[in-house]
Design a protein around this motif. Sequence first.
Motif, short mmCIF file in Angstrom:
data_model
loop_
_atom_site.label_atom_id
_atom_site.label_comp_id
_atom_site.label_asym_id
_atom_site.label_seq_id
_atom_site.Cartn_x
_atom_site.Cartn_y
_atom_site.Cartn_z
N UNK A 143 0.86 -1.18 0.00
CA UNK A 143 0.00 0.00 0.00
C UNK A 143 0.90 1.23 0.00
N UNK A 144 0.74 2.05 -1.03
CA UNK A 144 1.50 3.30 -1.15
C UNK A 144 0.62 4.45 -0.68
N UNK A 145 1.21 5.36 0.09
CA UNK A 145 0.50 6.56 0.50
C UNK A 145 1.44 7.76 0.41
N UNK A 146 0.85 8.90 0.13
CA UNK A 146 1.62 10.16 0.10
C UNK A 146 0.70 11.28 0.55
N UNK A 147 1.13 12.00 1.56
CA UNK A 147 0.36 13.13 2.08
C UNK A 147 0.47 14.30 1.12
N UNK A 148 -0.62 15.01 0.89
CA UNK A 148 -0.62 16.16 0.01
C UNK A 148 -0.67 17.48 0.77
N UNK A 149 -0.68 17.43 2.09
CA UNK A 149 -0.76 18.67 2.86
C UNK A 149 0.60 19.29 3.05
#
Length: 149
Positions: A143-149
């Motif tokens: 599972x890949x995640x990347x915060x955009x904040x």
Amino acid sequence: MAVRIDIDLADVTDLHQVLADHARYWGERDLRSLHLTVLIQEFGPTCLVARSEDGIRGYLFGFVTPDHTGYVHLIATRDDTRGTGLGRTLYEAFTETARRQGAVRLKAITSVTNEGSLAFHRSLGFDARVVEDYDGPGRARVVFTRDLR
């Protein structure tokens, strides 16, 4: 001379073209069952194709979830376009659209053996973690995640 590539919204005709040329994007892996018409019909603004004079060079099908996650369901580039930065360009276009729809993070998944996807998503700044049984018993996924904040 550089080939002009335009990023456009995908339509059902594009989906049919991608399916007809499936091996050009996915090689031996048969992922046709993941190419759902409903994605184009219901999430058209976040389903993108990269088009040139000689057809579709790449595509990204995604959507924004109710919890403000920009989820990338499929991304692929045609065999003669890999390594050109087109995948990154598609992600950038999707990210911009997802942000306009309120996304605060991105997410994608892949199989634990997909080294190309692992390297690509890490190069884009995604965190990766293996989740056991993500796709059912004994079917772990990254599972890949990347915060955009």
